[in-house]
Design a protein around this motif. Structure first.
Motif, short mmCIF file in Angstrom:
data_model
loop_
_atom_site.label_atom_id
_atom_site.label_comp_id
_atom_site.label_asym_id
_atom_site.label_seq_id
_atom_site.Cartn_x
_atom_site.Cartn_y
_atom_site.Cartn_z
N GLU A 284 0.85 -1.18 0.00
CA GLU A 284 0.00 0.00 0.00
C GLU A 284 0.90 1.23 0.00
O GLU A 284 1.69 1.42 0.92
CB GLU A 284 -0.89 -0.02 1.25
CG GLU A 284 -1.77 1.19 1.40
CD GLU A 284 -3.18 0.97 0.84
OE1 GLU A 284 -3.58 -0.19 0.74
OE2 GLU A 284 -3.84 1.97 0.51
N PRO A 285 0.78 2.10 -1.04
CA PRO A 285 1.59 3.32 -1.01
C PRO A 285 1.18 4.17 0.19
O PRO A 285 0.04 4.09 0.66
CB PRO A 285 1.21 4.02 -2.31
CG PRO A 285 0.54 2.99 -3.16
CD PRO A 285 -0.06 2.00 -2.23
N THR A 286 2.11 4.95 0.69
CA THR A 286 1.78 5.84 1.80
C THR A 286 1.02 7.06 1.27
O THR A 286 0.08 7.54 1.88
CB THR A 286 3.07 6.31 2.51
OG1 THR A 286 3.90 5.17 2.73
CG2 THR A 286 2.74 6.93 3.85
N VAL A 287 1.45 7.53 0.10
CA VAL A 287 0.77 8.65 -0.56
C VAL A 287 0.72 8.35 -2.06
O VAL A 287 1.62 7.70 -2.58
CB VAL A 287 1.56 9.97 -0.35
CG1 VAL A 287 0.80 11.14 -0.96
CG2 VAL A 287 1.84 10.22 1.12
N GLY A 288 -0.31 8.87 -2.71
CA GLY A 288 -0.35 8.75 -4.16
C GLY A 288 -1.58 8.03 -4.66
O GLY A 288 -2.43 7.62 -3.87
N SER A 289 -1.67 7.90 -5.98
CA SER A 289 -2.81 7.20 -6.54
C SER A 289 -2.38 6.40 -7.76
O SER A 289 -1.39 6.73 -8.41
CB SER A 289 -3.93 8.16 -6.90
OG SER A 289 -3.53 8.93 -8.01
N VAL A 290 -3.13 5.36 -8.02
CA VAL A 290 -2.85 4.51 -9.18
C VAL A 290 -4.12 4.38 -9.98
O VAL A 290 -5.20 4.16 -9.41
CB VAL A 290 -2.38 3.11 -8.73
CG1 VAL A 290 -2.17 2.21 -9.95
CG2 VAL A 290 -1.11 3.19 -7.91
N GLU A 291 -4.01 4.51 -11.28
CA GLU A 291 -5.16 4.25 -12.13
C GLU A 291 -4.75 3.25 -13.19
O GLU A 291 -3.74 3.43 -13.88
CB GLU A 291 -5.65 5.55 -12.79
CG GLU A 291 -6.89 5.32 -13.64
CD GLU A 291 -7.51 6.63 -14.14
OE1 GLU A 291 -7.41 7.66 -13.45
OE2 GLU A 291 -8.08 6.61 -15.24
N ILE A 292 -5.49 2.15 -13.25
CA ILE A 292 -5.23 1.15 -14.29
C ILE A 292 -6.52 0.89 -15.05
O ILE A 292 -7.53 0.53 -14.45
CB ILE A 292 -4.69 -0.17 -13.69
CG1 ILE A 292 -3.33 0.08 -13.00
CG2 ILE A 292 -4.54 -1.22 -14.79
CD1 ILE A 292 -2.67 -1.16 -12.46
N ASP A 293 -6.47 1.13 -16.34
CA ASP A 293 -7.62 0.87 -17.21
C ASP A 293 -8.90 1.48 -16.64
O ASP A 293 -9.94 0.84 -16.57
CB ASP A 293 -7.78 -0.66 -17.38
CG ASP A 293 -8.84 -1.00 -18.43
OD1 ASP A 293 -8.94 -0.25 -19.41
OD2 ASP A 293 -9.55 -2.01 -18.23
N GLY A 294 -8.78 2.72 -16.21
CA GLY A 294 -9.98 3.44 -15.77
C GLY A 294 -10.36 3.22 -14.31
O GLY A 294 -11.24 3.90 -13.80
N VAL A 295 -9.72 2.29 -13.63
CA VAL A 295 -10.00 2.10 -12.21
C VAL A 295 -8.94 2.84 -11.41
O VAL A 295 -7.74 2.59 -11.56
CB VAL A 295 -9.97 0.61 -11.81
CG1 VAL A 295 -10.21 0.46 -10.31
CG2 VAL A 295 -11.00 -0.16 -12.61
N ARG A 296 -9.41 3.78 -10.58
CA ARG A 296 -8.46 4.62 -9.87
C ARG A 296 -8.56 4.35 -8.37
O ARG A 296 -9.65 4.26 -7.80
CB ARG A 296 -8.83 6.08 -10.14
CG ARG A 296 -7.90 7.09 -9.56
CD ARG A 296 -8.47 8.49 -9.85
NE ARG A 296 -7.95 9.45 -8.89
CZ ARG A 296 -6.80 10.09 -9.07
NH1 ARG A 296 -6.08 9.89 -10.13
NH2 ARG A 296 -6.37 10.94 -8.15
N VAL A 297 -7.41 4.16 -7.76
CA VAL A 297 -7.38 3.92 -6.31
C VAL A 297 -6.40 4.89 -5.67
O VAL A 297 -5.26 5.02 -6.11
CB VAL A 297 -6.95 2.47 -5.98
CG1 VAL A 297 -7.01 2.23 -4.48
CG2 VAL A 297 -7.82 1.46 -6.71
N GLU A 298 -6.88 5.56 -4.64
CA GLU A 298 -6.02 6.45 -3.87
C GLU A 298 -5.38 5.65 -2.75
O GLU A 298 -6.04 4.79 -2.13
CB GLU A 298 -6.88 7.56 -3.21
CG GLU A 298 -7.52 8.52 -4.17
CD GLU A 298 -6.56 9.63 -4.60
OE1 GLU A 298 -5.52 9.81 -3.92
OE2 GLU A 298 -6.85 10.29 -5.62
#
Lengths: 285, 271
Positions: free
Chosen positions: A58-72
């Motif tokens: 789990e990142p401490t800060v940041g966000s990931v988006e893969i194929d339209g699914v975005r998770v903070e």
């Protein structure tokens, strides 16, 4: 090959392990059909970065988006059901390959491949088997479909792991040093499969120490050090004529000589590795 | 080099044959001496008892089958108990590994309580003490319940260790494939943990064959209970206990044999 839309987009990724600031704000975008290779010395954060993309860390800060699914990143509520479900959605879109394969030892090769497609995606078994068999054929191991992993060599295990990931039909394949645990003579067969995938337009993110492979198969090489991206660009630039002193130093130390002679050059260290793979002769070239 | 090879070709097979023959003989001799030792010691003990004049052959002939019949109950009690104990242990282990404070707390209390009190007390409790608060259990149910409850706690720790022995990469690989936690536990972790744990369960089963004699105190009519009641009635305690001990011994030998074979097969396995 022309690149498509952005498939993976990570923004401002930071990661602490305790007090240790391992990632210090990393942005990474990967486009469809692109092959990105992460290089850097151990401890530079490249593996952690890869594992942050599908939230194995789990990142401490940041966000990931893969194929339209975005998770903070949400380290305070990382066990919450909603967050876990979002992460799962990301993982369904990102296949992951590990250094030590992690095949399920109590299942046959075929069962390894169809377990998640049938039970997670709800694919009918016949359809999953058909898919799995086509990918096993692709990695050259269809005849091993009923063997248990214990009876396979390391190279074969990694190729099965690739077929297992492909059977989930992910948008992107992520490789975490896929050949580091292999005997030298088995490295080639795995790289060969990966190269084929790259040429066929799979979207891939690869953490690797195989510089000549990076030079051959990467669309873009990303050099990391101290938890940040120091330099990125096409392999001819980053691996042969790097702009940054840190990159030059790394390459010099890694190859034990001038960076200019990396791949394309004399390359006695590099080239034989690629030519050992006995399989998949008809690699698109 | 060539000369050496020729010499080897000529004397090689001969010397190998002789070595193999010598090994065979040594092994045969070893086994013979081993068996003779047992025969002499057990036979000597038997003779000594016989010579003491305290052994009543009529009792053995008449009551032996009655006592032996108790072995059926002993095995029944053990098989049912180990089955329930295994289920309790799986739940217990998952509880002990749970991050949920209530679940973890309950599982830890179970293990602590059971391991901190004698099995004999637990057996009395299941039959006599529960009856005081209105829960009257048939002796067989109380006996099996107490054994299962007790072994379940010890086996909880075995299962916990087994689950933790499954490499973390297995869970990671399953997570990366998008599998949910429950599915991972059921399909990936547990099957591997159970494989790791099966030899230990076999061990516990053999131990339970002996511990099951304790349920005789609440009049479950198993081996020891039958031996005692036949012995008391006929004032032949020595003979009765000898028969019971012999049968327990045989049972454990038989099950240990199967358990060892199982263990060897698991070790070979398809892993």
């Amino acid at each position: 090959m022309a690149l498509g839309e952005v498939v993976v987009s990570a923004t401002g990724i930071e990661k602490y392990f305790g007090e240790n600031h391992v990632l210090r704000g990393v942005d990474l975008e990967v486009r469809e059909r692109e092959t990105v290779m992460l290089i850097g010395r151990s401890g530079s954060g490249k593996t952690t970065m890869l594992r942050c993309l599908n939230f194995l860390e789990e990142p401490t800060v940041g966000s990931v988006e893969i194929d339209g699914v975005r998770v903070e990143a949400d380290p305070l509520h990382q066990r919450s059901r909603a967050h876990q479900e979002q992460i799962r959605q990301i993982r369904l879109r990102a296949g992951m390959l590990f250094q030590d394969f992690n095949l399920f030892p109590h299942m046959t090769v075929l069962q390894n491949c169809i377990e998640a497609p049938t039970r997670v995606k709800g694919l009918p078994k016949g359809q999953a088997v058909e898919l799995a068999e086509s990918f096993l054929g692709k990695v050259g191991l269809l005849e091993k479909r009923d063997e248990y992993p214990a009876r396979l060599s390391g190279g074969q295990k990694q190729r099965v792991a690739i077929a297992r990931a492909l059977t989930m039909q992910p948008k992107v394949l992520m490789f975490d040093e896929p050949t580091s645990a292999l005997d030298p003579e088995l490295v080639g067969e795995v790289l060969q499969v990966m190269e084929t995938l790259a040429h066929e337009g799979s979207t891939m993110i690869v953490v690797t120490h195989e510089m000549s492979f990076a030079h051959e198969a990467a669309d873009r090489v990303v050099f990391m050090e101290g938890g940040v991206i120091v330099e990125e660009g096409p392999p001819e630039q980053v691996l042969v004529e790097p702009n940054q002193e840190a990159t030059r130093q790394f390459l010099r130390r890694f190859l034990g000589r001038g960076a200019a002679s990396v791949p394309g050059g004399t390359g006695e260290t590099a080239m034989p590795i690629l030519s050992t793979g006995g399989r998949g002769q008809g690699t698109a070239a | 080099m060539a000369a050496g090879a020729t010499a080897r070709e000529q004397s090689g097979p001969l010397i190998l044959e002789r070595i193999a023959e010598a090994r065979r003989r040594a092994r045969f001799l070893y086994r013979g001496q081993f068996a003779a030792t047992w025969l002499v010691l057990v036979g000597g003990l038997g003779l000594f008892l016989w010579a003491s004049g305290q052994i009543n052959p009529e009792f053995i002939a008449k009551w032996g089958p009655f006592i032996l019949d108790g072995a059926r109950t002993t095995i029944l009690v053990c098989v049912v108990s180990i089955t329930f104990a295994t289920m309790l242990a799986i739940l217990g282990a998952m509880g002990r590994l749970s991050r949920h404070p209530v679940i973890n707390g309950a599982a830890s209390l179970y293990v602590s309580l059971v391991r901190g009190t004698p099995l004999l007390v637990q057996i009395y409790f299941a039959y006599l003490a529960l009856a005081e608060v209105g829960i009257v259990l048939p002796v067989l149910v109380a006996g099996i319940g107490a054994l299962a409850f007790n072994y379940g706690a010890y086996m909880t720790e075995i299962f916990r260790a087994g689950i933790q022995a499954v490499p973390s990469g297995q869970r990671e690989a399953a997570e990366a494939l998008g599998m949910a936690q429950g599915l991972i536990t059921r399909r990936i972790v547990m099957p591997q943990a159970i494989r790791i744990v099966i030899p230990a369960i076999g061990n516990d089963f053999v131990a339970m064959i002996k511990d099951s004699s304790l349920v005789s105190v609440i009049a479950v009519q198993e081996l020891l209970w039958r031996a005692q009641s036949a012995g008391r009635r006929n004032i032949a305690i020595l003979e009765a206990l000898l028969i019971a001990a012999l049968i327990y011994w045989l049972l454990t030998i038989i099950f240990s044999f199967f358990q060892e074979r199982l263990e060897r097969r698991m070790a070979r396995g398809d892993r």
